[in-house]
Design a protein around this motif. Structure first.
Motif, mmCIF file in Angstrom:
data_model
loop_
_atom_site.group_PDB
_atom_site.id
_atom_site.type_symbol
_atom_site.label_atom_id
_atom_site.label_comp_id
_atom_site.label_asym_id
_atom_site.label_seq_id
_atom_site.Cartn_x
_atom_site.Cartn_y
_atom_site.Cartn_z
ATOM 1 N N ALA A 134 0.947 -1.060 0.160
ATOM 2 C CA ALA A 134 0.078 0.050 0.041
ATOM 3 C C ALA A 134 0.745 1.439 0.108
ATOM 4 O O ALA A 134 0.436 2.301 -0.470
ATOM 5 C CB ALA A 134 -0.983 -0.069 1.192
ATOM 6 N N THR A 135 2.062 1.114 0.553
ATOM 7 C CA THR A 135 2.797 2.503 0.529
ATOM 8 C C THR A 135 4.044 2.478 -0.166
ATOM 9 O O THR A 135 4.639 3.651 -0.190
ATOM 10 C CB THR A 135 3.280 2.600 1.950
ATOM 11 O OG1 THR A 135 3.908 1.483 2.570
ATOM 12 C CG2 THR A 135 1.881 2.884 2.947
ATOM 13 N N VAL A 136 4.599 1.605 -0.581
ATOM 14 C CA VAL A 136 5.920 1.630 -1.399
ATOM 15 C C VAL A 136 5.437 2.124 -2.807
ATOM 16 O O VAL A 136 4.449 1.717 -3.505
ATOM 17 C CB VAL A 136 6.365 0.273 -1.548
ATOM 18 C CG1 VAL A 136 7.996 0.041 -2.557
ATOM 19 C CG2 VAL A 136 7.252 -0.292 -0.127
ATOM 20 N N GLN A 137 6.388 2.921 -3.243
ATOM 21 C CA GLN A 137 6.277 3.450 -4.493
ATOM 22 C C GLN A 137 7.273 3.128 -5.627
ATOM 23 O O GLN A 137 8.500 3.433 -5.526
ATOM 24 C CB GLN A 137 6.309 5.244 -4.511
ATOM 25 C CG GLN A 137 5.547 5.755 -3.585
ATOM 26 C CD GLN A 137 5.860 7.201 -3.040
ATOM 27 O OE1 GLN A 137 5.903 7.928 -4.121
ATOM 28 N NE2 GLN A 137 6.006 7.672 -1.859
ATOM 29 N N PRO A 138 6.830 2.221 -6.482
ATOM 30 C CA PRO A 138 7.748 1.636 -7.456
ATOM 31 C C PRO A 138 8.654 2.655 -8.472
ATOM 32 O O PRO A 138 9.871 2.568 -8.538
ATOM 33 C CB PRO A 138 7.096 0.810 -8.321
ATOM 34 C CG PRO A 138 5.733 0.625 -7.774
ATOM 35 C CD PRO A 138 5.483 1.657 -6.708
ATOM 36 N N HIS A 147 12.025 8.872 -0.696
ATOM 37 C CA HIS A 147 10.811 8.608 -0.241
ATOM 38 C C HIS A 147 10.258 7.590 0.659
ATOM 39 O O HIS A 147 11.103 6.650 0.964
ATOM 40 C CB HIS A 147 10.091 7.796 -1.781
ATOM 41 C CG HIS A 147 10.344 8.506 -3.067
ATOM 42 N ND1 HIS A 147 9.415 9.035 -3.576
ATOM 43 C CD2 HIS A 147 11.512 8.475 -3.707
ATOM 44 C CE1 HIS A 147 9.846 9.722 -4.586
ATOM 45 N NE2 HIS A 147 11.046 9.295 -4.871
ATOM 46 N N ASP A 148 9.527 8.165 1.676
ATOM 47 C CA ASP A 148 9.128 7.305 2.898
ATOM 48 C C ASP A 148 8.146 6.385 2.616
ATOM 49 O O ASP A 148 7.449 6.361 1.399
ATOM 50 C CB ASP A 148 8.670 8.300 4.170
ATOM 51 C CG ASP A 148 7.629 9.298 3.665
ATOM 52 O OD1 ASP A 148 7.055 9.098 2.838
ATOM 53 O OD2 ASP A 148 7.293 9.952 4.624
ATOM 54 N N MET A 152 5.547 6.052 8.363
ATOM 55 C CA MET A 152 6.577 6.632 9.448
ATOM 56 C C MET A 152 6.679 7.979 9.373
ATOM 57 O O MET A 152 6.326 8.601 8.267
ATOM 58 C CB MET A 152 7.818 5.786 9.080
ATOM 59 C CG MET A 152 7.896 4.336 9.109
ATOM 60 S SD MET A 152 7.485 3.916 10.801
ATOM 61 C CE MET A 152 7.886 2.084 11.000
ATOM 62 N N ASN A 153 7.270 8.726 10.011
ATOM 63 C CA ASN A 153 7.567 10.079 10.196
ATOM 64 C C ASN A 153 8.609 10.543 9.147
ATOM 65 O O ASN A 153 8.790 11.907 8.520
ATOM 66 C CB ASN A 153 8.047 10.607 11.521
ATOM 67 C CG ASN A 153 6.900 10.473 12.553
ATOM 68 O OD1 ASN A 153 5.775 10.564 12.140
ATOM 69 N ND2 ASN A 153 7.180 10.612 13.608
ATOM 70 N N SER A 158 11.234 4.641 8.035
ATOM 71 C CA SER A 158 10.807 3.724 7.267
ATOM 72 C C SER A 158 11.716 2.488 6.925
ATOM 73 O O SER A 158 11.174 1.433 6.728
ATOM 74 C CB SER A 158 10.385 4.415 5.860
ATOM 75 O OG SER A 158 9.319 5.498 6.175
ATOM 76 N N SER A 159 12.893 3.073 6.635
ATOM 77 C CA SER A 159 13.781 1.952 6.194
ATOM 78 C C SER A 159 14.375 0.936 7.299
ATOM 79 O O SER A 159 14.635 -0.171 6.978
ATOM 80 C CB SER A 159 15.183 2.831 5.886
ATOM 81 O OG SER A 159 15.096 3.657 4.890
#
Length: 434
Positions: A134-138, A147-148, A152-153, A158-159
């Motif tokens: 839902a959140t990772v941007q290819p 890109h977070d 997460m803040n 995120s990493s």
């Protein structure tokens, strides 16, 4: 392995309430919040009530007693320093150093509800897949931005979350390959786990956190060394080879972007090391690098923060300054850096509790690894305990993850798993006597 089976009963309802609490306990890996603290408190109260009426009562042992003594020391010192009128400024994010009092009972609840641990692992992977998808941007693979992802803040947080998920996914898939007999279910578990790993690797690249890249590299190297001796059959070797080849291809394809992110920092670090070798003074070389203005901004800020921290720590090397460290920080050389998140977990501990704190905390996790090695029947669980610890220890060299929700919850869980494993060993000996 079914997540839900049979008609609901009081016992089963309790099981699934605990399962939900376990998920909240690890939720900081997906969502940056303090909800894990409330879950831990509920588990502790529940655990104490259960322990009181339990037939088998495991001993907390010398490590449990050490955790109690440490917590008392921290609490008493906190009160004394807080009431000292000469201390005008007090540190923040101090509560984590009281958490060892929770380790034994959270570990007991894992032991008491160990029949739910497998379901918790399945649910963890499923939720991780949904959150990553839902959140990772290819598109983050193809630009220079930061890109977070997850909830997460910032990109570093995120990493760190993704790093833990990657290591969990690899070991979960390995466990499924060896232990899940149903072919369709095994394939489903492996597919979801590896898809989650892939999504998180894409997210890691897009977030461009150099410290986490180094940490996951170290952890994956350890994973290979631990796994190669226990590779399962021809298919296990094929899967492992395919994973390594895919990862190598990914690094090769995106090597230009990786170097563009890490190169300037590596060049500056080498320049400082060469200058220190020539001058014989690391401190002087760092000060010159800061003054030069040629060091990348994020590295320059870290150098100032680390210099401040060493300066503060030097006031009490053995025991640190407790919550009074902030009073010393405002008079440090680079107090104008703008914030006091030191971006080094070891220095975070050092300024507060000196070498005593570092040694005590190190002892907890070394003990935990030993207990897992002795008492966990699943080698994948032991491997995850080892590689996740390596990941965490490397990641806090350049980031203060132990001051974040994800680091706090990890430290709580890693220590609790040590007690869980210890209780398993005690229970086995207890059963043998009956």
């Amino acid at each position: 392995m079914k997540l839900f089976d049979g008609a609901p009963t009081i016992g089963k309802i309790g099981d699934y309430v605990v399962l939900c609490l376990f998920m909240l306990l690890v939720s900081a890996v997906w969502v940056e919040s303090d909800v894990y603290r409330y879950a831990a408190m509920i588990l502790v109260v529940w655990g104490l009530a259960d322990y009181w009426k339990a037939e088998f009562k495991p001993s907390i042992g010398w490590m449990g007693l050490a955790c109690i003594v440490w917590t008392a020391f921290v609490a008493i010192r906190y009160i004394v320093v807080y009431l000292d009128p000469s201390v005008q400024n007090h540190g923040t994010s101090e509560g984590i150093y009281l958490f060892p009092i929770l380790y034994m009972t959270v570990g007991y609840m894992m032991f008491r509800y160990r029949h739910m641990v497998g379901k918790a692992a399945v649910l963890f992977i499923i939720i991780s897949f949904v959150m990553a998808a839902a959140t990772v941007q290819p598109s983050s693979l193809f630009d220079d931005g930061y890109h977070d992802f997850l909830m997460m803040n910032n990109t570093i947080h995120s990493s760190v979350g993704a790093g833990f998920i990657i290591l969990a996914g690899i070991n979960f898939a390995s466990f499924a390959l060896k232990n899940v007999q149903n072919t369709k279910r095994r394939f489903c578990f492996e597919a979801i786990a590896y898809a989650t790993v892939g999504l998180c690797i894409v997210g890691l690249y897009g977030a461009k956190s150099k410290g986490v890249w180094l940490a996951i590299t170290a952890a994956l190297c350890a994973q290979v060394l631990l796994s190669v001796r226990r590779m399962y059959g021809k298919r296990g070797w094929i899967v492992a080879g395919a994973l390594l080849a895919t990862l190598a291809a990914f690094v090769a394809i995106f090597s230009a972007g990786i170097w563009a992110t890490m190169g300037p920092t590596i060049d500056s670090a080498i320049a400082i090391a060469l200058a220190a070798r020539e001058s014989g003074s690391l401190t002087g070389s760092i000060q010159s690098a800061i003054a030069s203005g040629t060091v990348p901004t994020s590295m320059n800020e870290r150098l100032m923060l680390w210099s401040n921290a060493v300066e503060v720590w030097s006031h009490n090397v053995v025991f640190g300054s407790g919550i009074a460290w902030k009073d010393l920080w405002i008079n440090a050389t680079y107090n104008y850096v703008g914030y006091d998140l030191i971006h080094n977990g070891y220095l975070e501990i050092g300024v507060r509790y000196g070498f005593t704190g570092i040694i005590f905390i190190g002892l907890i996790y070394a003990w935990s690894i030993v207990q897992c090695y002795r008492n966990l029947t699943s080698r994948e669980s032991f491997h995850f305990q080892v590689v996740s610890l390596i990941f965490f220890l490397v990641s806090i060299v350049t980031n203060s993850n132990n001051r974040l929700a994800i680091g706090e919850s990890y430290m709580l869980l890693a220590a609790a798993v040590g007690f869980f494993s210890n209780y398993l060993g005690q229970h086995q000996k207890f059963a043998e006597k009956i």
